[in-house]
Each structure stands twice: as C-alpha cells, then as structure tokens.
Design a protein around this motif. Sequence first.
Motif, short mmCIF file in Angstrom:
data_model
loop_
_atom_site.label_atom_id
_atom_site.label_comp_id
_atom_site.label_asym_id
_atom_site.label_seq_id
_atom_site.Cartn_x
_atom_site.Cartn_y
_atom_site.Cartn_z
N ALA A 1 2.02 17.84 0.66
CA ALA A 1 0.83 17.12 0.22
C ALA A 1 0.47 17.52 -1.20
CB ALA A 1 -0.32 17.40 1.16
N ILE A 2 0.13 16.54 -2.04
CA ILE A 2 -0.30 16.78 -3.41
C ILE A 2 -1.56 15.96 -3.67
CG2 ILE A 2 2.02 17.31 -4.26
CD1 ILE A 2 2.20 14.46 -5.32
N ASP A 3 -2.24 16.24 -4.79
CA ASP A 3 -3.43 15.44 -5.11
C ASP A 3 -3.03 14.21 -5.92
OD1 ASP A 3 -3.14 16.20 -7.84
OD2 ASP A 3 -4.37 17.98 -7.51
N GLY A 4 -3.99 13.31 -6.10
CA GLY A 4 -3.70 12.04 -6.76
C GLY A 4 -3.21 12.19 -8.18
N ASP A 5 -3.73 13.18 -8.91
CA ASP A 5 -3.30 13.37 -10.31
C ASP A 5 -1.83 13.76 -10.38
OD1 ASP A 5 -5.83 12.77 -11.21
OD2 ASP A 5 -6.48 14.87 -11.29
N ALA A 6 -1.38 14.60 -9.45
CA ALA A 6 0.02 15.03 -9.45
C ALA A 6 0.96 13.91 -9.07
CB ALA A 6 0.20 16.21 -8.50
N ALA A 7 0.43 12.84 -8.46
CA ALA A 7 1.27 11.72 -8.04
C ALA A 7 1.59 10.76 -9.17
CB ALA A 7 0.57 10.96 -6.90
N ASP A 8 1.05 10.99 -10.35
CA ASP A 8 1.30 10.09 -11.47
C ASP A 8 2.64 10.33 -12.15
OD1 ASP A 8 -1.16 8.88 -11.09
OD2 ASP A 8 -2.20 10.19 -12.51
N SER A 9 3.32 11.40 -11.81
CA SER A 9 4.60 11.72 -12.45
C SER A 9 5.50 12.41 -11.45
CB SER A 9 4.37 12.61 -13.68
OG SER A 9 3.70 13.81 -13.30
N LYS A 10 6.80 12.42 -11.76
CA LYS A 10 7.75 13.09 -10.86
C LYS A 10 8.72 13.95 -11.66
CE LYS A 10 11.50 9.66 -10.57
NZ LYS A 10 12.62 10.56 -10.90
N LEU A 11 9.26 14.94 -10.98
CA LEU A 11 10.20 15.86 -11.61
C LEU A 11 11.63 15.40 -11.38
CD1 LEU A 11 10.05 19.62 -11.90
CD2 LEU A 11 12.04 18.71 -10.71
N ASN B 1 5.24 8.15 -14.25
CA ASN B 1 5.71 7.01 -13.46
C ASN B 1 5.41 5.66 -14.10
OD1 ASN B 1 6.78 8.56 -11.36
ND2 ASN B 1 4.82 8.68 -10.30
N GLU B 2 4.35 5.57 -14.86
CA GLU B 2 3.96 4.29 -15.45
C GLU B 2 4.68 4.01 -16.77
OE1 GLU B 2 -0.08 1.85 -16.88
OE2 GLU B 2 -0.23 3.76 -15.80
N SER B 3 4.68 5.00 -17.66
CA SER B 3 5.25 4.78 -18.99
C SER B 3 6.72 5.15 -19.08
CB SER B 3 4.47 5.59 -20.02
OG SER B 3 4.66 6.99 -19.82
N ASP C 1 10.90 12.70 -5.03
CA ASP C 1 10.19 11.43 -5.07
C ASP C 1 8.72 11.66 -4.75
OD1 ASP C 1 12.18 9.70 -5.82
OD2 ASP C 1 12.71 9.09 -3.79
N ILE C 2 7.86 10.80 -5.30
CA ILE C 2 6.42 10.85 -5.03
C ILE C 2 6.06 9.65 -4.17
CG2 ILE C 2 4.11 10.79 -6.03
CD1 ILE C 2 5.62 13.36 -6.65
N MET C 3 5.48 9.91 -3.00
CA MET C 3 5.05 8.85 -2.10
C MET C 3 3.53 8.77 -2.10
SD MET C 3 7.62 9.19 1.15
CE MET C 3 7.10 7.57 1.69
N ALA C 4 3.00 7.57 -2.28
CA ALA C 4 1.55 7.36 -2.29
C ALA C 4 1.18 6.33 -1.24
CB ALA C 4 1.09 6.90 -3.67
N ASN D 1 0.80 -1.22 0.00
CA ASN D 1 0.00 0.00 0.00
C ASN D 1 0.84 1.27 0.00
OD1 ASN D 1 -2.51 -1.37 0.11
ND2 ASN D 1 -2.24 -1.70 2.32
N VAL D 2 2.17 1.11 0.03
CA VAL D 2 3.07 2.26 0.01
C VAL D 2 3.83 2.23 -1.31
CG1 VAL D 2 4.97 3.44 1.14
CG2 VAL D 2 3.29 2.19 2.51
N LEU D 3 3.66 3.29 -2.11
CA LEU D 3 4.29 3.36 -3.43
C LEU D 3 5.25 4.54 -3.47
CD1 LEU D 3 1.52 1.81 -3.87
CD2 LEU D 3 1.61 2.65 -6.22
N ILE D 4 6.38 4.34 -4.11
CA ILE D 4 7.31 5.43 -4.39
C ILE D 4 7.46 5.51 -5.91
CG2 ILE D 4 9.64 6.33 -4.13
CD1 ILE D 4 9.85 4.94 -1.49
N ASN D 5 7.09 6.64 -6.45
CA ASN D 5 7.13 6.87 -7.90
C ASN D 5 6.33 5.79 -8.65
OD1 ASN D 5 8.84 9.05 -7.34
ND2 ASN D 5 10.65 7.76 -7.51
N GLY D 6 5.19 5.41 -8.07
CA GLY D 6 4.28 4.48 -8.72
C GLY D 6 4.57 3.02 -8.51
N THR D 7 5.63 2.68 -7.78
CA THR D 7 6.02 1.29 -7.58
C THR D 7 5.91 0.91 -6.11
OG1 THR D 7 7.59 1.43 -9.43
CG2 THR D 7 7.87 -0.39 -7.88
N PRO D 8 5.22 -0.22 -5.79
CA PRO D 8 5.14 -0.66 -4.39
C PRO D 8 6.53 -0.94 -3.83
CG PRO D 8 3.54 -1.82 -5.74
CD PRO D 8 4.43 -1.08 -6.68
#
Length: 242
Positions: free
Chosen positions: A108-118, A160-162, A83-86, A64-71
């Motif tokens: 804190a960021i919203d879910g849409d912003a968590a789909d990518s990282k700088l 983060n996905e592609s 890094d993006i933590m979800a 349930n803990v993801l960093i840059n989209g990866t558990p």
Amino acid sequence: MSNHQKRLSVPNSWPVERKTATFTVKAGAGPHGESGVPLLIVLRDVLGYADNRKEARYALNEDNVLINGTPVSDEERPVGMFDIMAFTERDEYYRVFPGEGGRLALTAIDGDAADSKLGKIVTKTNVSGGDVQLGLHDGQTLLVEDGDAYNGGDSIVVDNESGEVVAHFEYEEGALVTAVDGAHAGEIGTVEEIQVTPGSSQNNVLVEQDDGGFETVEEYIVVIDENFTGDSETASDEGDDE
C-alpha cells in the motif's frame, strides 16, 4: 486459442495456489514478458475485488482501475514488478513489489507516490538526433538528453503523466537495493561489493543487512528509494477461475 493456463506451470512470481484448481487465466500480450501476472489474478485472487472474470470486466469498464496512471480495460493485461495500481473509487493505491520466494505482492502507498513508478535500466541506446533511449525492465522506453548520466543497472523514477525522469538512483556500492528473484527475493539491503566476473558470467553482488547479508547475481538486484522500505504488504487470497 485457450484463455487458460495450467496452474502447475505458471511462473513462480504469480501469486496463485497451484493445487486448488487445474487452470487459471493466462496473461495477454503486454509489458513484463513471461513474468507478468494477469490483472484478473490480482483483482480476484489477491485483492478479492472480483469473484470471477465477468465481475472483473464490469469493474474495468468503469475506468476506475489504473496501472501507471492509465485506465485499463483488459483483465488479461500483465501486471509486474514496480507497477503502480490505483483504484480511484476506493482511494486505494498499491505498488507491485517482489515478495518472499519471488512472488509478486502488493504494498500500500499513498496517492502522491502513485504519480510515478520506478524502473531499472536494462538497455541504453544512442538514437538519431543525439538523444539516448533507455529501456526499462518492463519494456518501457524513453528518450533522455543527458545520456552520460545514466548507466545499465541504475534505477529511475518516471512520472506517469509526463513520462519525464523525476529521480535517478545509481547502481553502485552503498546503494539501497532489493532482490527481485532468486532465493533472496524481496529482501532489502545495501550493496557492500560488486564482484566483477570475467567472461560472460553474471557479476556477483554482496548485499549487507543489519543481521548479516546475502549474495546474489547482478540481474536480480534493483536499486530502490528508501521510501520503499516503509510500505506494508497486503495478504494474498485464493479464488475460483471463472
């Protein structure tokens, strides 16, 4: 080999209190080099989601803990700048951002912003086949076809996905930037002037702010998106080590 490190000798970027105990966990192998903060410290000392290593391991095993989209399942995995933590069960998302004094903090960021990282481009290499390989500040590498469009010091946003580049911010005068180290870490402003220094010395950057500005070396500057300026910081907590 010990899983502990003395608190007094941890990097300045680690958000831990140095005099509350002798030891803390040390970072495992991974991105961000020596500046990476072990995930356990973020979960326990910053967010308070775990009281000790055992609780952290249990939570991570639930994926349930993801960093840059990866558990992530390793509590010693280094976490670092941008890094993006979800936390999917909590529906909470954070970006790791440099705070005052260079300490890493969470915004804190919203879910849409968590789909990518700088990421900041630190290397650019021609590879076979005509592509260009970009190396980012956290060690990530990616291939791009239009290599001429990118330069060292630029920032890109990576899905983060592609793994594709979805935004590109050039390092130039007028760019919105933040300092990630040094006396002005965490401050945000606009590049007023890039002073090229002859020889091997670092270039100086003059950053303009509404109430003045500051000067720092080029290495400490990262170009950011204006969306970064609206995030709110979480507070840091202290915890035990085991």
